[in-house]
Design a protein around this motif. Structure first.
Motif, PDB file in Angstrom:
ATOM      1  N   UNK A   1      -5.781   7.115   8.861  1.00  0.00           N
ATOM      2  CA  UNK A   1      -4.784   6.574   7.938  1.00  0.00           C
ATOM      3  C   UNK A   1      -5.479   5.756   6.845  1.00  0.00           C
ATOM      4  N   UNK A   2      -6.553   5.092   7.198  1.00  0.00           N
ATOM      5  CA  UNK A   2      -7.296   4.311   6.214  1.00  0.00           C
ATOM      6  C   UNK A   2      -7.908   5.180   5.123  1.00  0.00           C
TER       7      UNK A   2
ATOM      8  N   UNK B   1       5.957   3.993  11.161  1.00  0.00           N
ATOM      9  CA  UNK B   1       6.725   3.593   9.987  1.00  0.00           C
ATOM     10  C   UNK B   1       6.182   2.352   9.284  1.00  0.00           C
ATOM     11  N   UNK B   2       6.032   2.476   7.951  1.00  0.00           N
ATOM     12  CA  UNK B   2       5.593   1.368   7.094  1.00  0.00           C
ATOM     13  C   UNK B   2       4.211   0.841   7.462  1.00  0.00           C
ATOM     14  N   UNK B   3       3.428   1.667   8.162  1.00  0.00           N
ATOM     15  CA  UNK B   3       2.077   1.247   8.524  1.00  0.00           C
ATOM     16  C   UNK B   3       2.003   0.397   9.772  1.00  0.00           C
ATOM     17  N   UNK B   4       3.083   0.347  10.554  1.00  0.00           N
ATOM     18  CA  UNK B   4       3.084  -0.443  11.780  1.00  0.00           C
ATOM     19  C   UNK B   4       2.112   0.150  12.801  1.00  0.00           C
TER      20      UNK B   4
ATOM     21  N   UNK C   1       0.812  -1.215   0.000  1.00  0.00           N
ATOM     22  CA  UNK C   1       0.000   0.000   0.000  1.00  0.00           C
ATOM     23  C   UNK C   1       0.852   1.274   0.000  1.00  0.00           C
ATOM     24  N   UNK C   2       2.139   1.136   0.285  1.00  0.00           N
ATOM     25  CA  UNK C   2       3.040   2.289   0.248  1.00  0.00           C
ATOM     26  C   UNK C   2       3.718   2.413  -1.117  1.00  0.00           C
ATOM     27  N   UNK C   3       3.912   1.304  -1.783  1.00  0.00           N
ATOM     28  CA  UNK C   3       4.622   1.320  -3.065  1.00  0.00           C
ATOM     29  C   UNK C   3       3.714   1.823  -4.180  1.00  0.00           C
ATOM     30  N   UNK C   4       3.690   3.126  -4.374  1.00  0.00           N
ATOM     31  CA  UNK C   4       2.923   3.687  -5.480  1.00  0.00           C
ATOM     32  C   UNK C   4       3.733   4.807  -6.127  1.00  0.00           C
ATOM     33  N   UNK C   5       3.286   5.263  -7.281  1.00  0.00           N
ATOM     34  CA  UNK C   5       4.032   6.260  -8.048  1.00  0.00           C
ATOM     35  C   UNK C   5       4.147   7.592  -7.313  1.00  0.00           C
TER      36      UNK C   5
ATOM     37  N   UNK D   1      -0.521   9.716  -2.026  1.00  0.00           N
ATOM     38  CA  UNK D   1       0.675  10.509  -1.732  1.00  0.00           C
ATOM     39  C   UNK D   1       0.940  10.609  -0.243  1.00  0.00           C
ATOM     40  N   UNK D   2      -0.119  10.616   0.567  1.00  0.00           N
ATOM     41  CA  UNK D   2       0.049  10.730   2.016  1.00  0.00           C
ATOM     42  C   UNK D   2       0.842   9.560   2.590  1.00  0.00           C
ATOM     43  N   UNK D   3       0.853   8.435   1.905  1.00  0.00           N
ATOM     44  CA  UNK D   3       1.577   7.253   2.385  1.00  0.00           C
ATOM     45  C   UNK D   3       3.071   7.522   2.521  1.00  0.00           C
ATOM     46  N   UNK D   4       3.568   8.558   1.840  1.00  0.00           N
ATOM     47  CA  UNK D   4       4.991   8.900   1.938  1.00  0.00           C
ATOM     48  C   UNK D   4       5.374   9.264   3.366  1.00  0.00           C
ATOM     49  N   UNK D   5       4.409   9.752   4.146  1.00  0.00           N
ATOM     50  CA  UNK D   5       4.716  10.124   5.533  1.00  0.00           C
ATOM     51  C   UNK D   5       4.999   8.900   6.394  1.00  0.00           C
ATOM     52  N   UNK D   6       4.682   7.707   5.891  1.00  0.00           N
ATOM     53  CA  UNK D   6       4.933   6.476   6.643  1.00  0.00           C
ATOM     54  C   UNK D   6       6.311   5.887   6.345  1.00  0.00           C
ATOM     55  N   UNK D   7       7.107   6.613   5.578  1.00  0.00           N
ATOM     56  CA  UNK D   7       8.471   6.162   5.311  1.00  0.00           C
ATOM     57  C   UNK D   7       9.396   6.421   6.494  1.00  0.00           C
ATOM     58  N   UNK D   8       9.004   7.346   7.368  1.00  0.00           N
ATOM     59  CA  UNK D   8       9.776   7.682   8.559  1.00  0.00           C
ATOM     60  C   UNK D   8       8.907   7.511   9.798  1.00  0.00           C
ATOM     61  N   UNK D   9       9.517   7.372  10.959  1.00  0.00           N
ATOM     62  CA  UNK D   9       8.722   7.219  12.185  1.00  0.00           C
ATOM     63  C   UNK D   9       7.820   8.420  12.439  1.00  0.00           C
TER      64      UNK D   9
END
Length: 231
Positions: A148-149, A77-80, A11-15, A154-162
């Protein structure tokens, strides 16, 4: 350190996220310094704040029934999923009798809770989340699962960091509760109006991330708590 792109949750891997990921990938030194600062700083703060937190805990127990900590499930991070540590500032089980966000005149806030919120002392226990790595000093504030759901891709980029204790968005929206006071449907207004505004700052912070910028944001947060307004 960042995971490899192919190891990220689907769900994070998008363009829309890929440019933010590529930008962070070039900043390995800042990422290492960020984690070291969080860990060492968290341990030092725990030693300094242990006694004040015990005093606050006693005040909370004397003021109202319920646990000392508020442990709502949040996303990092990463949706944890993790359960954030905050001092309880509302009546027990407040999230079952109202919105997941708080308005300025929220009747669920206790007397001690109001004082803690005014100085952001309710967030002191997040030192435990710093040490564990679930949170950072600076980063997107951890949202409740239901928000988050509803994230745009694009908002998923914020889950790349804690998730963070503070952020540029937190500074700009420090009076968020007052902004939601007049809303008839708090959840809708937060999702459709407030969250997009905060995400503008969150995404910009990811795109321009550096350890030095994190330090600057922490300094700006201190001034914001002391009353300075940032336009």
């Amino acid at each position: 350190m960042l995971k490899k792109w192919e190891d990220l949750p689907d769900f994070i891997k998008n363009d829309e996220v890929r440019p933010y990921y590529d930008s962070l990938k070039r900043k390995k030194v800042s990422l290492i310094l960020k984690r070291l600062f969080d860990l060492i700083g968290g341990l030092v703060l725990l030693c300094i704040l242990a006694i004040p937190m015990l005093i606050i805990a006693a005040m909370i127990k004397l003021d109202s029934e319920g646990p000392v900590f508020y442990r709502q499930e949040r996303i990092t991070t990463y949706g944890k999923h993790f359960r954030i540590h905050k001092f309880r500032t509302m009546v027990n089980n407040a999230d079952r009798i109202g919105s997941a966000v708080t308005v300025g005149n929220d009747s669920r806030i206790t007397k001690v809770g109001a004082a803690l919120r005014g100085c952001r002392l309710d967030e002191l226990p997040q030192v435990f989340d710093l040490i564990s790595g679930n949170m950072s000093f600076v980063g997107t504030r951890p949202e409740a699962v239901k928000y988050v759901e509803r994230y745009k891709p694009e908002y998923m980029a914020t889950l790349l960091l804690p998730a963070g204790i503070t952020s540029e968005a937190s500074i700009r929206y420090k009076d968020e509760a007052e902004l939601l006071d007049a809303a008839e449907d708090v959840d809708r207004v937060y999702t459709e109006d407030v969250l997009p505004g905060k995400m503008k700052y969150n995404l910009e912070s990811i795109r321009t991330f550096s350890f030095i910028k994190d330090i600057i944001t922490m300094v700006r947060t201190v001034f914001a708590v002391l009353g300075k307004d940032y336009d």
